[in-house]
Every structure is written in C-alpha cells, then in structure tokens.
Design an enzyme around this catalytic site. Structure first.
Site, PDB file in Angstrom:
ATOM      1  N   CYS A 166     110.622  70.531  23.665  1.00 50.11           N
ATOM      2  CA  CYS A 166     111.775  69.740  24.090  1.00 50.11           C
ATOM      3  C   CYS A 166     112.214  70.137  25.501  1.00 50.11           C
ATOM      4  O   CYS A 166     111.558  69.757  26.457  1.00 50.11           O
ATOM      5  CB  CYS A 166     112.893  69.885  23.059  1.00 50.11           C
ATOM      6  SG  CYS A 166     113.952  68.440  23.038  1.00 50.11           S
ATOM      7  N   HIS A 190     110.448  68.509  18.263  1.00 50.62           N
ATOM      8  CA  HIS A 190     110.547  69.877  17.735  1.00 50.62           C
ATOM      9  C   HIS A 190     109.561  70.092  16.588  1.00 50.62           C
ATOM     10  O   HIS A 190     109.921  69.929  15.422  1.00 50.62           O
ATOM     11  CB  HIS A 190     111.974  70.136  17.231  1.00 50.62           C
ATOM     12  CG  HIS A 190     112.979  70.167  18.330  1.00 50.62           C
ATOM     13  ND1 HIS A 190     113.264  71.311  19.037  1.00 50.62           N
ATOM     14  CD2 HIS A 190     113.741  69.190  18.865  1.00 50.62           C
ATOM     15  CE1 HIS A 190     114.177  71.045  19.954  1.00 50.62           C
ATOM     16  NE2 HIS A 190     114.482  69.763  19.875  1.00 50.62           N
ATOM     17  N   GLU A 197     108.637  72.708  15.390  1.00 50.15           N
ATOM     18  CA  GLU A 197     109.006  73.881  14.568  1.00 50.15           C
ATOM     19  C   GLU A 197     109.703  73.486  13.275  1.00 50.15           C
ATOM     20  O   GLU A 197     109.814  74.303  12.363  1.00 50.15           O
ATOM     21  CB  GLU A 197     109.873  74.856  15.376  1.00 50.15           C
ATOM     22  CG  GLU A 197     111.284  74.402  15.718  1.00 50.15           C
ATOM     23  CD  GLU A 197     111.389  73.647  17.036  1.00 50.15           C
ATOM     24  OE1 GLU A 197     110.370  73.069  17.478  1.00 50.15           O
ATOM     25  OE2 GLU A 197     112.489  73.610  17.623  1.00 50.15           O
TER      26      GLU A 197
END
Ligand code: GLN
Length: 557
Positions: A380, A506, A508
């Site tokens: 990001c 994202h 993650e």
C-alpha cells in the site's frame, strides 16, 4: 446452535483473542463449523480512526469493515471468513439505538440500556446463529470484567443464556494467575475476585483459562476450582508460549480444553487431527536457516501495529523452512544515511501507513532496495513510496510526490482519483475491502501468483496516477496488475530487479499458517536467494546461513 462466550479478568493483554481463535482451531479440527465474533466496549463506531499506537493494526475484512486485530487471529486460526457483523462496538450499539429512537421505532417508550441496548447486542449474536452455516458461535468480549463499559454486554449475555438454555452455552473466563516471587507462589486471589465480579452480574464461568508463567500445581487448581465454582478439570493452564503463538492450540489441546468444551455443550465429535498444525509449528520453531529482513515503518515499538505483516512473514518463512531475523527500522532514522542500517539485510518491506511522518525515510529505503537489487515488498503506502522514488530518481520527475504529503506537488504521481479526473470536490473516502485485480501476462506478478485474476483487500485513499504510466514504463517501472477496467494500478514491479514488488492492497490480511500469501512467499524466496548468492559470492561461511536461532525473532504477543 451452541455458544461460547469468552470474557477476560484481572488485566488486559491476556491474549483472549488468541485463546478464542485457538479454541476455534481445535473445534474445527473436531469437524465443527465455527464462527467467531468480537464485542468491543469502546464508543468508537469502529477502530478505523484509532491510532495504531493505542490500538494496534486495523484489520480489514472482505466487505471493507475496519475491525479489531483479534479478527485477524480468528481468520488466521480458522476457516471462517468474517464480515462486519463479526465485530460490534458500543459505538455501533448506541448508534443503532439512537437511530431507531429518532425514527420513532420505540413508539414513545423510554429508551434504556435494559432492554434496548441489550436487545441490540443479543440481536448481533442471533444474526450469526444460522444452523445451516455454523455449529458454534464463539463471542469474545473485549476489555476486562469490572469495566463499566462492558456491563451491558455481560448483561446481554446473561439474558441470552436464559433464552437459549444453559446447556447450549459455555462461559469461558480468561484470567491471570500471577507468580509472586517473594512468596514463591502462584496467586489465585485476583481470579477469585474477577469471578466474583462476574457472578455479581449473574454469570458463572464453566471454564477458567489461567494465563500463567509457571505450571499450575494441583493445589492451585483445587483452590481455583473450589473458590470459583468451576470443576477441577475445567481449570485450564495456558502458560506463556515458548516460541510462537501458533503453539497455543496445541497447549490448550494438551490441557483437554476442546474435549471439555464439547462435553459441556453435549457435542459428540471425533478426536482432532492436528498433524498439519503441529508440522507448521515445528517449522516455525526450528527452521533450518534464517533470513534477515528489515521492516521500515512508523510504529516499530508497537508490536501490534503491523501484526498481520509479521504473521504473514512467519507463514511464508515457515513454508520455506526458514526463520526470520527481523530488523525493525524506524523510517525517520533513514532520512539521513542508511547504509549502516541496511547493509546486511536480505530483504526490505515497507508497510502501509498514513500521513507524512517518515515518508522520506521510506523513500530512501525503497531507493536502497532498488539500487542494491535487494528484494523489496511494498504494501500500500510501501508501493506508493516506491513509485515516488522511481519517478524522482530514475525518471527525473523532480518533485514527484503524493498529494497526501504535498497537496500542491507539481508532479502528483500518487493522487486522489478525483484530482486526476479534475473534480474539485474532495472528501474522497477510502477504497475498502476486497477488489479484483487483473494481472498482466508475462510479468513477475503472474509468475508469483500463478494466476491472472486475484482478489485482495484494500484500505487506502490515494492511487497511482495513470498519467505517468508510459513515462515510467519506459524506464522499467511496470504496472503488473490493474483493476479489471484498467483504470487503477494494483500491482507494480521493476523490470531490472530480481524482486521489487509493490501492491496497492494488503496481502497480509489473507495469509494463513500452511497457506502463505504468494507475494510474501515470493519475497522470502527472493530474500533467501539473495542471501545465498551473496554468501557464495563473498565466500562467506555457509554455517552462518544455517544457524538455528534459539528463538524466533518475529515479535510475539
Ligand atoms: N496513505 C495512503 C493512502 O491513503 C496509503 C494507505 C495505506 O497504506 N493503507 O492511499
């Protein structure tokens, strides 16, 4: 339908979320369909606006809900895919009640905490009570028993138990059993008092999860059982894990928690098969090699601020039988001179973020990775700073910047879409939740994903300014993934670099144990390769590459 309520006693930070998630892992392993939910007693409507210093990371769900980081544990530890109905705050509860009151829904009644506030809370538990989808709902109540804010939630649970029958509910109280050095003793009094507080509200726990540094001996268990009215086998020890949070389901299973809960809920289930989970934990605990990775961010002292990123690194590293030596670097410290800090690093990761602080340091980090051909993963904001860096230093676009950091920049390589379209009316809100990405054929991204269509979670306002696409492409900056209509850049990479990847989203939030995210896995592979190449090149001793550290260095809870 069965219900488990998880409350916390004595102090915060006991890892209630992890405990709830770990119970989820175990129940799923017993073939139950589980869903988890978190109630947060604070008045913010969601944690989206809260500072990471105070509240850790904001975890984003598929539907764009900005939620508490415990929902990250829930999704990582179980198969459930959560939505905004899985995180309820007091702010949302009161917002709902007040809106109803203004609409006249209460037909002239006096609106009160009981029953109106508690009704809204109970509705949210019922919303998940869909027997076609789930067998068990696990609801974690944030905060600590005794907090004023938590009372309406506990009262709602009391009423709820009455309505669904106590045979369908387990109350699990996560508590602290501290060791007092001077007395050489574990102390049960704080737990006794915390349970007394729960009873005052009308809730009796059936299970005590005792967070402790030392093993609970028989005496302590008896005492807790006697004074808290919990059967002795329901006094469960949850000792601080030695290496990794992923050990928690295994230690709770060893204590018999999953069997106990199933018995209390009158559920007949098979013994769980935890072989894969165990294997994963073994790989995390004793990898055959280590790789040194720098994370360049703003909240390096707050372990929870980049929680999902650290977890994703752990998942990816484990899949390569590798551990991570994590070097946490404060971005501001890279503003002047960076060589010393990044010299022996095998990979650089720049996480997401908001605001101008530390930006130039992150840009320097991206530059160092590009120039020294060090694997780079920009998430990001990490992708945006890499874009600014490339524009400035390779394409010669002096003054390139994001309009987030310089509203009047002459070269807005990152900007609000509205500005790109010439719309003056600002206030663009965030792009949140899952969006599709079309990956460009023949790119590194396609190789990493092994796919050309992926969906990923977003949380940002600013976008790559497509006006600069061709100029940057000419110099080797490739947009390797876009929105399906081609207007938004989702993924970027550098042509002349072994692994320089930035994503506007994202990843993650989608990584799990035994299912590492491709971008993280690709990153770790590239880091290992670099480390090996360099060692071979420098004739360095191979031993240092394969040393096994005593402890995993990824920050733990
Ligand atoms: N601040 C940037 C934006 O809003 C990046 C956000 C992020 O990293 N999550 O676009």
């Amino acid at each position: 339908m069965k219900y488990i309520f998880v409350t916390g006693g004595v102090v915060s930070s006991l890892g209630k979320g992890l405990t709830a998630a770990s119970l989820g892992t175990l129940l799923e392993a017993r073939h139950l369909r589980v869903v988890l939910q978190k109630f947060d007693p604070y008045l913010n409507v969601d944690p989206g606006t809260m500072n990471p210093f105070q509240h850790g990371e904001v975890y984003v769900l598929n539907d764009g809900a900005e939620t508490d980081l415990d929902l990250g544990h829930y999704e990582r530890f179980t198969n459930c895919v959560l939505t905004r109905s899985n995180n309820l705050t007091s702010g949302q509860v009161y917002e709902t009640v007040i809106l109803k009151e203004r609409r006249g829904d209460y037909l002239g009644k006096t609106v009160q905490v009981i029953p109106h506030v508690t009704d809204v809370i109970k509705d949210r538990i019922r919303e998940l009570s869909d027997e076609s989808k789930y067998d068990v709902v696990i609801t974690e109540i944030g905060g600590t028993t005794g907090d004023i804010e938590g009372l309406p939630f506990l009262e709602a649970i009391r009423q709820f138990i009455l309505e669904v029958g106590p045979e369908n509910v387990v109350n699990m109280h996560v508590t602290l059993v501290p060791y007092i050095k001077a007395a050489h003793e574990l102390k049960t009094k704080p737990t006794q008092q915390s349970v007394a507080k729960l009873r005052e509200i009308g809730l009796q726990p059936q299970v005590l999860i005792c967070r402790t540094e030392r093993p609970l001996d028989r005496d302590v268990r008896c005492k807790l059982s006697m004074f808290c009215s919990v059967s002795e086998k329901a006094v469960v020890e949850e000792r601080d894990v030695e290496h990794t949070i992923y050990e928690v389901p295994l230690t709770l299973h060893a204590e018999g928690l999953d069997k106990l809960v199933c018995d209390l809920l009158h559920l007949e289930t098979p013994e769980p098969d935890l072989a894969d989970w165990r294997k994963f934990v073994e790989r995390v605990v004793s990898p055959s090699k280590h790789v040194k990775i720098a994370v360049v961010g703003k909240y390096m002292d707050v372990r929870d601020a980049y929680k999902s990123i650290y977890e994703s690194l752990t998942h990816a590293a484990a899949s390569e039988d590798c551990g991570i030596d994590l070097k946490l670097i404060d971005a501001e410290s890279l503003e002047h001179g960076i060589d010393a800090q990044l010299k022996d690093i095998a990979g650089i990761l720049v996480p997401g973020g908001f605001g101008v602080r530390g930006i130039e340091g992150k840009i320097n980090g991206a530059r160092y990775a590009r120039e020294h051909k060090i694997p780079y993963l920009g998430l990001c904001l990490g992708m945006q700073v890499a874009t600014i860096e490339f524009a400035r230093n390779v394409c010669g676009i002096k003054g390139a910047n994001s309009t987030e950091f310089d509203k009047k920049t002459p070269e807005p390589v990152i900007s609000l879409l509205e500005e790109q379209r010439g719309v003056r009316n600002k206030g663009a809100s965030m792009r949140l939740g899952t969006w599709p990405t079309q990956i460009v054929k023949g790119t590194l991204a396609e190789k990493i994903y092994g796919d050309t269509e992926v969906t990923e979670r977003h949380r940002h306002r600013y976008e790559f300014n497509m006006k600069y696409r061709d100029r940057m492409y000419a110099k080797g900056f490739v947009i390797s993934g876009t929105s399906p209509d081609g207007t938004l850049a989702e993924l970027v990479e550098l042509r002349d670099h072994p692994y320089f990847v930035g994503c506007q989203y994202h990843p993650e939030f989608k990584s799990k144990p035994n299912k590492p995210h491709p971008l993280f896995r690709g990153f770790i592979k590239a880091c290992l390769k670099r480390q090996l190449d360099r060692a071979t090149h420098a004739g360095a001793d191979q031993e240092s590459l394969h040393r096994v550290r005593e402890r995993e260095l990824v920050p733990q809870r």
